[in-house]
Design a protein around this motif. Sequence first.
Motif, PDB file in Angstrom:
ATOM      1  N   THR A 667       1.017  -1.495  -0.146  1.00  0.00           N
ATOM      2  CA  THR A 667      -0.054  -0.080   0.247  1.00  0.00           C
ATOM      3  C   THR A 667       0.819   1.700   0.314  1.00  0.00           C
ATOM      4  O   THR A 667       1.347   1.421   0.688  1.00  0.00           O
ATOM      5  N   LEU A 668       0.719   1.902  -0.848  1.00  0.00           N
ATOM      6  CA  LEU A 668       1.451   3.380  -1.009  1.00  0.00           C
ATOM      7  C   LEU A 668       0.196   4.300  -0.411  1.00  0.00           C
ATOM      8  O   LEU A 668      -0.495   4.300  -0.841  1.00  0.00           O
ATOM      9  N   PRO A 669       1.236   5.569  -0.131  1.00  0.00           N
ATOM     10  CA  PRO A 669       0.129   6.362   0.825  1.00  0.00           C
ATOM     11  C   PRO A 669      -0.879   7.177  -0.223  1.00  0.00           C
ATOM     12  O   PRO A 669      -1.883   8.144   0.662  1.00  0.00           O
ATOM     13  N   ALA A 670      -0.398   7.328  -1.635  1.00  0.00           N
ATOM     14  CA  ALA A 670      -1.508   7.960  -2.255  1.00  0.00           C
ATOM     15  C   ALA A 670      -2.083   7.571  -3.651  1.00  0.00           C
ATOM     16  O   ALA A 670      -1.115   7.040  -3.987  1.00  0.00           O
ATOM     17  N   SER A 671      -2.796   7.827  -3.647  1.00  0.00           N
ATOM     18  CA  SER A 671      -3.575   7.390  -5.069  1.00  0.00           C
ATOM     19  C   SER A 671      -3.019   8.838  -6.452  1.00  0.00           C
ATOM     20  O   SER A 671      -3.092   9.439  -5.710  1.00  0.00           O
ATOM     21  N   ALA A 672      -2.948   8.497  -8.053  1.00  0.00           N
ATOM     22  CA  ALA A 672      -3.058   9.246  -8.375  1.00  0.00           C
ATOM     23  C   ALA A 672      -3.916  10.468  -8.134  1.00  0.00           C
ATOM     24  O   ALA A 672      -3.661  11.806  -8.002  1.00  0.00           O
ATOM     25  N   ALA A 673      -4.813   9.980  -7.427  1.00  0.00           N
ATOM     26  CA  ALA A 673      -6.167  10.797  -7.412  1.00  0.00           C
ATOM     27  C   ALA A 673      -6.040  12.270  -6.608  1.00  0.00           C
ATOM     28  O   ALA A 673      -6.582  13.072  -6.917  1.00  0.00           O
ATOM     29  N   GLU A 674      -5.361  11.906  -5.794  1.00  0.00           N
ATOM     30  CA  GLU A 674      -5.544  12.534  -4.687  1.00  0.00           C
ATOM     31  C   GLU A 674      -3.495  12.512  -4.648  1.00  0.00           C
ATOM     32  O   GLU A 674      -3.876  13.376  -3.529  1.00  0.00           O
ATOM     33  N   GLU A 675      -3.131  12.802  -5.111  1.00  0.00           N
ATOM     34  CA  GLU A 675      -1.915  13.208  -4.976  1.00  0.00           C
ATOM     35  C   GLU A 675      -1.073  14.579  -4.401  1.00  0.00           C
ATOM     36  O   GLU A 675      -0.142  15.114  -4.101  1.00  0.00           O
ATOM     37  N   ASN A 676      -2.544  15.610  -4.708  1.00  0.00           N
ATOM     38  CA  ASN A 676      -1.813  16.868  -4.699  1.00  0.00           C
ATOM     39  C   ASN A 676      -2.832  17.209  -2.813  1.00  0.00           C
ATOM     40  O   ASN A 676      -2.550  17.896  -2.814  1.00  0.00           O
ATOM     41  N   THR A 677      -2.929  15.932  -2.702  1.00  0.00           N
ATOM     42  CA  THR A 677      -3.530  16.453  -0.732  1.00  0.00           C
ATOM     43  C   THR A 677      -2.048  16.930   0.498  1.00  0.00           C
ATOM     44  O   THR A 677      -1.114  16.295  -0.119  1.00  0.00           O
ATOM     45  N   THR A 678      -2.494  17.684   0.845  1.00  0.00           N
ATOM     46  CA  THR A 678      -1.566  17.720   1.855  1.00  0.00           C
ATOM     47  C   THR A 678      -2.183  17.510   3.202  1.00  0.00           C
ATOM     48  O   THR A 678      -1.641  18.285   4.383  1.00  0.00           O
ATOM     49  N   GLU A 679      -3.652  17.001   3.727  1.00  0.00           N
ATOM     50  CA  GLU A 679      -4.297  16.697   4.494  1.00  0.00           C
ATOM     51  C   GLU A 679      -3.399  15.740   4.918  1.00  0.00           C
ATOM     52  O   GLU A 679      -2.764  14.318   4.710  1.00  0.00           O
ATOM     53  N   PRO A 680      -3.090  15.815   6.751  1.00  0.00           N
ATOM     54  CA  PRO A 680      -2.528  14.299   7.038  1.00  0.00           C
ATOM     55  C   PRO A 680      -2.889  13.356   7.492  1.00  0.00           C
ATOM     56  O   PRO A 680      -4.065  12.897   6.984  1.00  0.00           O
ATOM     57  N   ARG A 681      -2.579  12.271   6.458  1.00  0.00           N
ATOM     58  CA  ARG A 681      -3.224  10.960   7.544  1.00  0.00           C
ATOM     59  C   ARG A 681      -3.192  10.334   8.994  1.00  0.00           C
ATOM     60  O   ARG A 681      -2.514  10.732   9.827  1.00  0.00           O
ATOM     61  N   ILE A 682      -4.769  10.615   9.301  1.00  0.00           N
ATOM     62  CA  ILE A 682      -4.916  10.339  10.726  1.00  0.00           C
ATOM     63  C   ILE A 682      -5.285   8.509  10.643  1.00  0.00           C
ATOM     64  O   ILE A 682      -5.603   8.591  10.307  1.00  0.00           O
ATOM     65  N   MET A 683      -3.575   8.193  11.611  1.00  0.00           N
ATOM     66  CA  MET A 683      -3.901   7.747  12.406  1.00  0.00           C
ATOM     67  C   MET A 683      -4.355   6.949  13.655  1.00  0.00           C
ATOM     68  O   MET A 683      -3.618   7.285  14.657  1.00  0.00           O
ATOM     69  N   GLN A 684      -5.252   5.953  14.037  1.00  0.00           N
ATOM     70  CA  GLN A 684      -6.121   5.346  14.943  1.00  0.00           C
ATOM     71  C   GLN A 684      -6.153   4.776  15.822  1.00  0.00           C
ATOM     72  O   GLN A 684      -5.290   3.500  15.324  1.00  0.00           O
ATOM     73  N   ARG A 685      -5.841   4.950  17.542  1.00  0.00           N
ATOM     74  CA  ARG A 685      -5.563   3.884  17.417  1.00  0.00           C
ATOM     75  C   ARG A 685      -6.228   2.351  17.521  1.00  0.00           C
ATOM     76  O   ARG A 685      -7.836   2.562  17.454  1.00  0.00           O
ATOM     77  N   LEU A 686      -5.599   1.261  17.996  1.00  0.00           N
ATOM     78  CA  LEU A 686      -6.313  -0.445  17.315  1.00  0.00           C
ATOM     79  C   LEU A 686      -6.154  -1.278  18.275  1.00  0.00           C
ATOM     80  O   LEU A 686      -7.002  -2.175  18.435  1.00  0.00           O
TER      81      LEU A 686
END
Length: 846
Positions: A667-686
Motif C-alpha cells: 500500500t502506497l500513501p496516495a493514489s494518483a487522484a489524491e496526489e496533491n493532497t496536503t491533509e495529514p494521515r490520521i492513524m487511530q489507536r487499534l
Amino acid sequence: MSHLLRTSRVFAWFFLTGLSVAIIISSSLYLYLRPNLPPVEQLLDVRLQTPLRVYSKDNRLIAEFGEKRRAPITIEQIPTIQLQAFLAAEDARFYEHLGVDIKGLTRAAVELITTGEIQSGGSTITMQVAKNYFLSRDRTFIRKFNEILLALQIERELDKNRILELYLNKIYLGNRAYGIAAAAQVYYDKPVTELSLAQMAMLAGLPKAPSAYNPLANPERALIRRNWILGRMKDLGYITEDAWSLASKAPLTASYNTRDAEVDADYVAEMARAEMVRRYGENAYTDGYSVTLTVDSDKQQTATEALRAGLEAYDRRHGFRGPIGQFDIEGLTPAELSDKMQNYPRVETLVPAVVTSIDDEKNEVKVHARRLGPGVMPFETMTWARRFRTESITGPEPEKPSDVVNPGEVIYVKVDQLPQIKDSEAESGSESAPTQAVTELRVSLAQAPRIEGALISLEAKTGAIEALAGGYSFNQSKYNRATQASRQPGSTFKPFLYLSALENGRTPATIYNDAPIVFEDSELETAWRPQNSSGQFYGPTTLREGLYRSRNLVSIRLLRDLGINTTLSYLKQLKLPTENMPSNLSLSLGSGLLTPMELARGFAVIANGGYDVQPYLIERIEEWDGTVVYEAPKTILCDENCDASQTQIADAEQSTSEQPPEIEGMTLPASAAEENTTEPRIMQRLADERSIYIMHSMMQDVVRRGTGRRALALNRSDIAGKTGTTNEQKDTWFAGFNHDIATTVWVGFDQPSPLGRGEYGASTALPIWVDYMKVALADQPAATMPRPNGIVNIRINPETGERARPGEEAVFEIFKEEDAPSPLPAESIRGNGDNGNGDDLSRQIF
C-alpha cells in the motif's frame, strides 16, 4: 542590337515565368502544409524525454529508467565559449539570419538535384530545432519544406537565445546522451562549466554525425573534427591564436561515464517504477520525474547485503550442489577461455569461473574467472563443500581440492583479492630501484542459493519503508517476496493471539497447561496431535513463558479458550488480513497466510504503541525543473477526537484497495487522484496501550530468555521480537522491533518445501535480522515505549500466577490494574477466580 534586346526579353520572360511558377508552387505548398504545422507554443510545453530517476531519502541514486540520458539546462548555465563552439560548428550566422540560411539551402538543393539526396544538409540551428521537436528524420523535399516553414515561424515567435537553449537540450550527441549537459557527464564526467576548450569543441563536433565523430568509437575522425571546429572558432574571432594552438594540441580525454546506482535496491526501485507508471503512464519514463523514497541508503544497502549473506550461509550449511556447467579446456588459450565464459552470467557478487587445474599437494585450484582472467582458489575456502544429497543430508567433509571440483567445471566464486601492482623494495642492502610485483587474483568457492528470503524494515510511527529486500537477486527473479509472497507466519503470529488475550482479560501470569491434546477432524484421515518443536511437554505454563518459549500447546488452548471468532474479529480490528486465515485451532500456530509486508505492518502497530500504520514508499515526486507535484502527507497518531478524519481515512483505504499485480500487497500513501493532497494521515489507536506495553515486556523476554536470544548480540535493552517456524520447517521468520523501528525477515523456498534438519527461525532469519539491525540501530539511543497509566507491578508465584505469599519464591509481573490478582486475604475464599486473573483454574489446566 535588336537581336540582343529580343534575347533579353525572352530571358526576362522566362525569369518572370519561372519566378511566378516558383511563387505559385511555394504558395500552394505553404497553403497545403501550413494547416498541419504544429503551433510554436508547443515547444515550450514539450517534455525533453528526461529519464525517471529514483533516489533514497538521503539523495543517493537508486535507479534510472528511460532510454535517453538527459539533464535539462538553461542557456545562462552554459559558458559563452561553449555556445560559440556550437555556432562555429553548426551555424555561424545564427544571430544574423531569420531562421533560414539561403546559401546552405542552395547547396542542399544542388546536392538533391545532382545526386538524388541531401548529403551535407543546409539546416540552420532553428531548422534543426524544428526537425528535432516536431518532424521526422526522412530526408525528403516535403520534410525539408516543412522544416523551413516551421523555422520561420519559430523565429517570429521565440528569441534567439531561447531557440539555442532548446537546441542544446534536445540535440543527440551519441551514447544515449541527449543535450549538452548529459553529454558532458557521459564523455567527461563533468558539468558543462568545468569543460576545457578542447572538450567543448569535441562536443560541438558531435551533432553532425554522433557515431562517425564519436571520440570513443572513432577517435581519429573525432580529433580531426575537433581541430576543424577550433580553427573555425579562431577564424570567427571566438578564441585567440594561443588558445587555438593549446587546445588543438590537447590529447583526447573522453571516456564512457555513466552514473551508476549508488544503492543496491532493485526491488525497491521496481516498486517505485510501477507506482510511477500507475500514476503517469508511459510519460513516467520521459518527463524527467525525480522520485525521492523513504528508504535510507545505508540501511537499504545493509538490508540487501545481510539478506544475501544469510541465504548464502544457509546454502553452505546444506552442501555443494556441483558445477553450473562444464566444457573441454584442453588447448584453449586465455582469450578463448574468456570467450567461453561469456556464456555464464554473473549473479550479483558471484562470478563464474572455469577450473583450469588442481594441485592437491599445494591445496589450491587454478581458475579462469569471467572478465577477470586467471586466479587461485585456496582449499580453505572449499572445506564447507560437502556434497549435497538432500536438505538434511550431506556427504563427508572434503579432504582435498579434487574432492570438490574437476578441471573444465564451471563454478561460482567470490573475489577475495583483485590483482594489484605493488612496489617492492629490492633486497636489503641493495641500492637498485624498487621493482613492481603483481599480486594474483584470489577467489573463494561459492554457489548461487536456491533458498530465498525477504526483509522489510518500517519506521514504526509513520509506516515509512526504511529498507526492503525482496529476494537474493532481482536479476534472477523479479518476484518481490516482501510484498507478493503469501506464506504461513508460524509462531510469529502468536503475539497477535496473545495480544487478543491481553485485551480479553488474560494476563502474562494466566496459566495454561502445556500437555498433549488430540483433535478429531472429520475432514482428516488421522487425528491432529499437535506438539512443541522439542517434542516435549512442560505442564502448567504462564502466558509469558508460553510466548517466549513458543509453546504450541499453550497457544492452542489459549485460542480455544478465547474463541476463534473472537480472535479473528480482533485481527480485523488490528487491520490484519483474515481472508486467508483458517477458522480452526491451527490458526494459533500461524497456519494462515500473510505476506512479509503485512506481517511487518502488524508488528509496527505493536512497536508504535498500538496505532494504525500504513506502509508507504514515496516521500516526494518532483518534475524535471524541481516543481514538487507530490509530497507524502504527515502521519498523525490519534487517540481521541479522530472522528472528523474518518471520511478521509476511508477514502484513502478505498482508493488503495485494488492494487495492480506488480505492487499487490504493498500500500502506497496516495493514489494518483489524491496526489496533491496536503491533509495529514490520521492513524487511530487499534489496541489498548496497556495491553501493548505488556506485550512489549513479554516479547522482550523472547530475546532475553527465549528463542530470540541471538538478538542479544546487539547489546541493547530495547529489543523485542518473535521467531517463527512453520510445520516441517517450510517457512522461517524473525520479526523484531523497538519503539521506533520494526523489521521482519522471512526465509524459505519459493515452492514451499522443508528447509532441513536443524533449521528454524532462530538459525535462518534471526542472523539476517541481527546483521541488519546492527547498522539500523547504530548510534541510536534506546527507544522503549513509555509506561502508561493503569499498569501495576505485582509479586506473584510463577507456578500458580497468583499473588505470592510471604516467604514463597516469587517474581514480579506487570498487570492492568483491573486484571491484577486479588489481594491475599481474598484468595482463600475466591471460588472461581472471576476477580483474579479472569480464568477458571480447571479450564486453564485442562
